[in-house]
Design a protein around this motif. Structure first.
Motif, PDB file in Angstrom:
ATOM      1  N   VAL A   1       4.800   3.657 -15.438  1.00 45.76           N
ATOM      2  CA  VAL A   1       3.969   4.034 -14.274  1.00 45.76           C
ATOM      3  C   VAL A   1       3.516   2.838 -13.292  1.00 45.76           C
ATOM      4  CG1 VAL A   1       1.517   4.899 -13.529  1.00 45.76           C
ATOM      5  CG2 VAL A   1       2.800   5.962 -15.348  1.00 45.76           C
ATOM      6  N   SER A   2       3.196   1.712 -13.886  1.00 45.13           N
ATOM      7  CA  SER A   2       2.995   0.429 -12.765  1.00 45.13           C
ATOM      8  C   SER A   2       4.209   0.221 -12.297  1.00 45.13           C
ATOM      9  CB  SER A   2       2.484  -0.425 -13.894  1.00 45.13           C
ATOM     10  OG  SER A   2       1.204  -0.335 -14.443  1.00 45.13           O
ATOM     11  N   ALA A   3       5.514   0.195 -13.175  1.00 45.79           N
ATOM     12  CA  ALA A   3       6.632  -0.350 -12.429  1.00 45.79           C
ATOM     13  C   ALA A   3       7.036   0.750 -11.046  1.00 45.79           C
ATOM     14  CB  ALA A   3       7.581  -0.137 -13.413  1.00 45.79           C
ATOM     15  N   LYS A   4       6.624   2.169 -11.311  1.00 45.06           N
ATOM     16  CA  LYS A   4       7.153   2.988 -10.420  1.00 45.06           C
ATOM     17  C   LYS A   4       6.193   2.838  -9.421  1.00 45.06           C
ATOM     18  CE  LYS A   4       6.943   8.207  -9.836  1.00 45.06           C
ATOM     19  NZ  LYS A   4       6.531   9.364 -10.411  1.00 45.06           N
ATOM     20  N   SER A   5       4.950   2.670  -9.436  1.00 43.63           N
ATOM     21  CA  SER A   5       3.864   2.446  -8.553  1.00 43.63           C
ATOM     22  C   SER A   5       4.452   1.229  -7.700  1.00 43.63           C
ATOM     23  CB  SER A   5       2.387   2.052  -8.961  1.00 43.63           C
ATOM     24  OG  SER A   5       1.342   1.889  -8.144  1.00 43.63           O
TER      25      SER A   5
ATOM     26  N   TYR B   1     -11.135  11.381  -5.097  1.00 39.76           N
ATOM     27  CA  TYR B   1      -9.763  11.754  -5.343  1.00 39.76           C
ATOM     28  C   TYR B   1      -8.976  10.674  -5.569  1.00 39.76           C
ATOM     29  CZ  TYR B   1      -5.293  13.699  -4.341  1.00 39.76           C
ATOM     30  OH  TYR B   1      -3.954  14.167  -4.599  1.00 39.76           O
ATOM     31  N   TYR B   2      -8.915   9.558  -4.503  1.00 39.23           N
ATOM     32  CA  TYR B   2      -8.110   8.242  -4.722  1.00 39.23           C
ATOM     33  C   TYR B   2      -8.388   7.520  -5.647  1.00 39.23           C
ATOM     34  CZ  TYR B   2      -4.975  10.106  -1.070  1.00 39.23           C
ATOM     35  OH  TYR B   2      -3.975  10.768  -0.273  1.00 39.23           O
ATOM     36  N   LEU B   3      -9.582   7.722  -6.558  1.00 39.64           N
ATOM     37  CA  LEU B   3      -9.801   6.818  -7.714  1.00 39.64           C
ATOM     38  C   LEU B   3      -8.714   6.954  -8.737  1.00 39.64           C
ATOM     39  CD1 LEU B   3     -13.583   7.484  -8.137  1.00 39.64           C
ATOM     40  CD2 LEU B   3     -12.535   5.399  -7.230  1.00 39.64           C
ATOM     41  N   ASP B   4      -7.984   8.081  -8.964  1.00 34.35           N
ATOM     42  CA  ASP B   4      -6.991   8.211  -9.915  1.00 34.35           C
ATOM     43  C   ASP B   4      -5.864   9.423  -9.292  1.00 34.35           C
ATOM     44  OD1 ASP B   4      -8.022  10.918  -9.386  1.00 34.35           O
ATOM     45  OD2 ASP B   4      -8.856  11.099 -11.577  1.00 34.35           O
TER      46      ASP B   4
ATOM     47  N   ARG C   1      -3.888   6.001 -12.913  1.00 30.06           N
ATOM     48  CA  ARG C   1      -5.322   5.312 -13.131  1.00 30.06           C
ATOM     49  C   ARG C   1      -5.389   3.972 -12.106  1.00 30.06           C
ATOM     50  NH1 ARG C   1      -4.730   0.964 -16.924  1.00 30.06           N
ATOM     51  NH2 ARG C   1      -6.770   1.355 -17.889  1.00 30.06           N
ATOM     52  N   ASN C   2      -4.218   3.508 -11.472  1.00 28.95           N
ATOM     53  CA  ASN C   2      -4.426   2.582 -10.541  1.00 28.95           C
ATOM     54  C   ASN C   2      -5.111   3.172  -9.149  1.00 28.95           C
ATOM     55  OD1 ASN C   2      -2.918   0.025 -11.715  1.00 28.95           O
ATOM     56  ND2 ASN C   2      -1.423   1.781 -12.066  1.00 28.95           N
ATOM     57  N   GLY C   3      -5.025   4.320  -8.938  1.00 34.05           N
ATOM     58  CA  GLY C   3      -5.507   4.921  -7.614  1.00 34.05           C
ATOM     59  C   GLY C   3      -5.032   4.473  -6.448  1.00 34.05           C
ATOM     60  N   CYS C   4      -5.668   4.342  -5.456  1.00 37.37           N
ATOM     61  CA  CYS C   4      -5.271   3.857  -4.131  1.00 37.37           C
ATOM     62  C   CYS C   4      -6.462   2.878  -3.319  1.00 37.37           C
ATOM     63  CB  CYS C   4      -4.741   5.018  -3.098  1.00 37.37           C
ATOM     64  SG  CYS C   4      -2.968   5.237  -3.320  1.00 37.37           S
ATOM     65  N   ILE C   5      -6.141   2.323  -2.617  1.00 34.99           N
ATOM     66  CA  ILE C   5      -7.189   1.749  -1.822  1.00 34.99           C
ATOM     67  C   ILE C   5      -7.592   2.961  -0.689  1.00 34.99           C
ATOM     68  CG2 ILE C   5      -7.888  -0.098  -0.021  1.00 34.99           C
ATOM     69  CD1 ILE C   5      -7.016  -1.099  -2.724  1.00 34.99           C
ATOM     70  N   PHE C   6      -8.817   3.133  -0.744  1.00 30.06           N
ATOM     71  CA  PHE C   6      -9.244   4.384   0.325  1.00 30.06           C
ATOM     72  C   PHE C   6     -10.275   3.897   0.999  1.00 30.06           C
ATOM     73  CE2 PHE C   6     -11.404   4.945  -3.666  1.00 30.06           C
ATOM     74  CZ  PHE C   6     -12.604   5.349  -3.592  1.00 30.06           C
TER      75      PHE C   6
ATOM     76  N   GLY D   1     -11.450  -0.071  -3.748  1.00 34.21           N
ATOM     77  CA  GLY D   1     -10.299  -0.286  -4.600  1.00 34.21           C
ATOM     78  C   GLY D   1     -10.529  -0.635  -6.016  1.00 34.21           C
ATOM     79  N   HIS D   2      -9.732  -0.284  -7.015  1.00 32.64           N
ATOM     80  CA  HIS D   2     -10.066  -0.607  -8.243  1.00 32.64           C
ATOM     81  C   HIS D   2     -10.026  -2.080  -8.707  1.00 32.64           C
ATOM     82  CE1 HIS D   2     -10.934   3.234 -10.189  1.00 32.64           C
ATOM     83  NE2 HIS D   2      -9.616   3.782  -9.870  1.00 32.64           N
ATOM     84  N   HIS D   3     -10.781  -2.415  -9.595  1.00 34.81           N
ATOM     85  CA  HIS D   3     -10.471  -3.853 -10.172  1.00 34.81           C
ATOM     86  C   HIS D   3      -9.599  -3.955 -11.182  1.00 34.81           C
ATOM     87  CE1 HIS D   3     -12.524  -7.782 -11.470  1.00 34.81           C
ATOM     88  NE2 HIS D   3     -11.267  -7.963 -11.320  1.00 34.81           N
ATOM     89  N   MET D   4      -8.222  -3.779 -11.011  1.00 34.87           N
ATOM     90  CA  MET D   4      -7.396  -3.663 -12.127  1.00 34.87           C
ATOM     91  C   MET D   4      -7.121  -4.880 -12.784  1.00 34.87           C
ATOM     92  SD  MET D   4      -7.005  -0.290 -11.975  1.00 34.87           S
ATOM     93  CE  MET D   4      -5.588  -0.285 -13.372  1.00 34.87           C
ATOM     94  N   LYS D   5      -7.250  -5.027 -14.283  1.00 32.14           N
ATOM     95  CA  LYS D   5      -6.790  -6.363 -14.874  1.00 32.14           C
ATOM     96  C   LYS D   5      -5.553  -6.851 -14.666  1.00 32.14           C
ATOM     97  CE  LYS D   5      -9.941  -5.096 -18.788  1.00 32.14           C
ATOM     98  NZ  LYS D   5     -10.172  -4.999 -20.463  1.00 32.14           N
ATOM     99  N   SER D   6      -4.665  -5.898 -14.421  1.00 28.68           N
ATOM    100  CA  SER D   6      -3.197  -6.473 -13.877  1.00 28.68           C
ATOM    101  C   SER D   6      -3.200  -7.184 -12.623  1.00 28.68           C
ATOM    102  CB  SER D   6      -2.100  -5.185 -13.843  1.00 28.68           C
ATOM    103  OG  SER D   6      -2.753  -4.079 -12.821  1.00 28.68           O
ATOM    104  N   GLY D   7      -4.287  -7.161 -11.900  1.00 25.66           N
ATOM    105  CA  GLY D   7      -4.489  -7.979 -10.494  1.00 25.66           C
ATOM    106  C   GLY D   7      -4.112  -6.804  -9.385  1.00 25.66           C
ATOM    107  N   LYS D   8      -3.541  -5.433  -9.670  1.00 28.32           N
ATOM    108  CA  LYS D   8      -3.335  -4.659  -8.613  1.00 28.32           C
ATOM    109  C   LYS D   8      -4.557  -4.272  -7.965  1.00 28.32           C
ATOM    110  CE  LYS D   8       1.208  -3.315 -10.636  1.00 28.32           C
ATOM    111  NZ  LYS D   8       2.000  -2.224 -11.119  1.00 28.32           N
ATOM    112  N   MET D   9      -4.362  -3.559  -6.790  1.00 21.72           N
ATOM    113  CA  MET D   9      -5.305  -2.959  -6.074  1.00 21.72           C
ATOM    114  C   MET D   9      -6.272  -4.069  -5.590  1.00 21.72           C
ATOM    115  SD  MET D   9      -4.427   0.262  -5.656  1.00 21.72           S
ATOM    116  CE  MET D   9      -2.621  -0.210  -6.086  1.00 21.72           C
ATOM    117  N   PHE D  10      -7.562  -4.062  -5.916  1.00 19.84           N
ATOM    118  CA  PHE D  10      -8.518  -5.021  -5.481  1.00 19.84           C
ATOM    119  C   PHE D  10      -8.892  -6.059  -6.713  1.00 19.84           C
ATOM    120  CE2 PHE D  10     -10.539  -3.062  -1.511  1.00 19.84           C
ATOM    121  CZ  PHE D  10      -9.408  -3.365  -0.987  1.00 19.84           C
TER     122      PHE D  10
END
Length: 401
Positions: free
Chosen positions: A170-174, A248-251, A260-265, A283-292
């Motif tokens: 999913v992360s790669a697709k995103s 809505y854009y939380l997930d 689960r990464n959601g979007c910046i909204f 934006g989510h604080h993802m451990k992967s560093g994505k989003m925020f």
């Protein structure tokens, strides 16, 4: 007439009142530290406890900076003490392991001698048939338990690897989707075939301007697109969405799929057409560093100095914003009477606007020297902060172009 300079400890103050407050703080600091040595751990701890218990009260940034410095000194000292204890414990553990190793070698030598001695082990054939049946039943149960345990472990491994595989897929697709959107954005710059489009949350009475060329193709894919946020030389380079709520854009991703990464909204109460004093992006604080996930790097002033501006375009207008305040906050209950940054979208008066600026300046982790006046447009980036329950990490910037 010579310009009046109100400067204390290298800091410039805007008026006589702030200047006098800073002088009082400096005098208080001198009196506090007169008989103390900031190289002495005991003196640092004593001063830290006095400040923590509210024995000394400061009125200006000069005093608050001194407070912060003592806080940092104290925690540096504690970290060094902890490191020393850990090193001592590590040395002790190493010695213990060495002793155990010697004991094990000795035990192996003894065991080797025993193995060479005559063995008197009992055999199954030595027991009667009834006892043999009981022994076989016990061994069978043990074997069944062993097989069930192995099967359970294999099942958990399959589930875990399946989850990780799905997550990375999913992360790669995103990531690919965001790359495609960036490509569409660049392609749009080369095209001038734009048309007037009305977004879903505006009144018919509001005149809608043309969508910028670089966002027209992306907007055709999802009309909930409202802008694009980018911080140069960072991973933050994303489309910004907006819908009728902040859930809505939380997930959900840009293609409106569960993610689960959601979007910046953008906060649903903000209106880029009618205008508002403060545009809030989440934006989510993802451990992967994505989003925020990397936004909290602004907690270090050196990071701010390397990334002082944020590019935020609405689909109708480009914008560059200069970072003003960086602070930690939280989501408060409705009953708590305090400054709630996430409710500051439009100020009803200049007084209310200035009050919000004072609150954020006092919360800010450091002084950027950037201020705002009533009529300036602000941009707030908000993400989760795990230092406390319902914590939030916030960066506020002012539009400069």
């Amino acid at each position: 007439m010579a310009e009046v300079k109100w400067i204390v400890e290298g800091r410039r103050f805007r008026n006589e009142e702030e200047y006098q407050a800073a002088l009082r703080d400096k005098e208080l600091i001198d009196s506090i530290t007169g008989n103390l040595s900031l190289d002495d751990p005991k003196d640092i701890e004593t001063l830290y406890m006095e400040l923590r218990n509210g024995k000394h009260t400061f009125e200006s940034t000069v005093g608050r900076q001194f407070d912060d410095n003592i806080y940092e000194l104290y925690h540096q000292m504690k970290r060094k003490e902890l490191e020393k204890r850990q090193e001592k414990a590590a040395r002790k553990e190493k010695r213990k392991q060495q002793v155990e190793k010697i004991k094990n070698i000795t035990s192996l030598k003894k065991a080797s001698k025993k193995q060479n001695a005559p063995k008197n082990r009992a055999r199954l054939e030595d027991f009667d048939k009834e006892m043999q049946a009981q022994i076989m039943a016990v061994l069978k149960k043990r074997e069944q338990k062993r097989k069930m345990l192995i099967a359970g472990c294999l099942f958990m491994c399959i589930i875990s690897f399946g989850y990780l595989g799905a997550y990375y897929q999913v992360s790669a697709k995103s990531a690919r989707e965001f790359e495609e959107l960036s490509a569409l954005k660049e392609a749009g710059k080369q095209s001038s075939n734009t048309k007037e489009v009305r977004i879903h949350y505006t009144d018919d009475s509001v005149e809608t301007p043309d969508i910028l060329p670089e966002y027209s193709l992306i907007h055709q894919k999802n009309q909930r697109l409202i802008g694009w946020v980018k911080i140069a030389d960072t991973i933050i380079d994303y489309p910004v969405m907006q819908t009728v709520n902040n859930e809505y854009y939380l997930d959900h991703n840009f293609n409106q799929e569960k993610d689960r990464n959601g979007c910046i909204f953008m906060d649903y109460q903000c209106d880029v057409l009618k205008g508002c004093d403060n545009i809030i992006l989440y934006g989510h604080h993802m451990k992967s560093g994505k989003m925020f996930g990397t936004l909290n790097r602004y907690s270090k002033e050196s990071y701010y100095e390397e990334h002082p501006t944020i590019q935020f375009d609405t689909i109708y207008e480009k914008g560059t914003y200069q970072v003003m305040y960086v602070f930690r906050s939280k989501v408060y209950s409705e009953e708590e009477v305090t400054f709630k940054y996430y409710q500051f979208i439009n100020a009803v008066s200049e007084k209310e606007f200035n009050s919000a600026m004072i609150e954020m300046a006092e919360l800010s982790l450091y002084d950027t020297g950037v201020t705002a006046e009533y009529g300036d447009q602000l941009l707030t980036l908000s993400t989760c902060d795990y230092q406390e329950k319902k914590g939030r990490f916030v960066v506020v910037a002012k539009k400069i172009s």
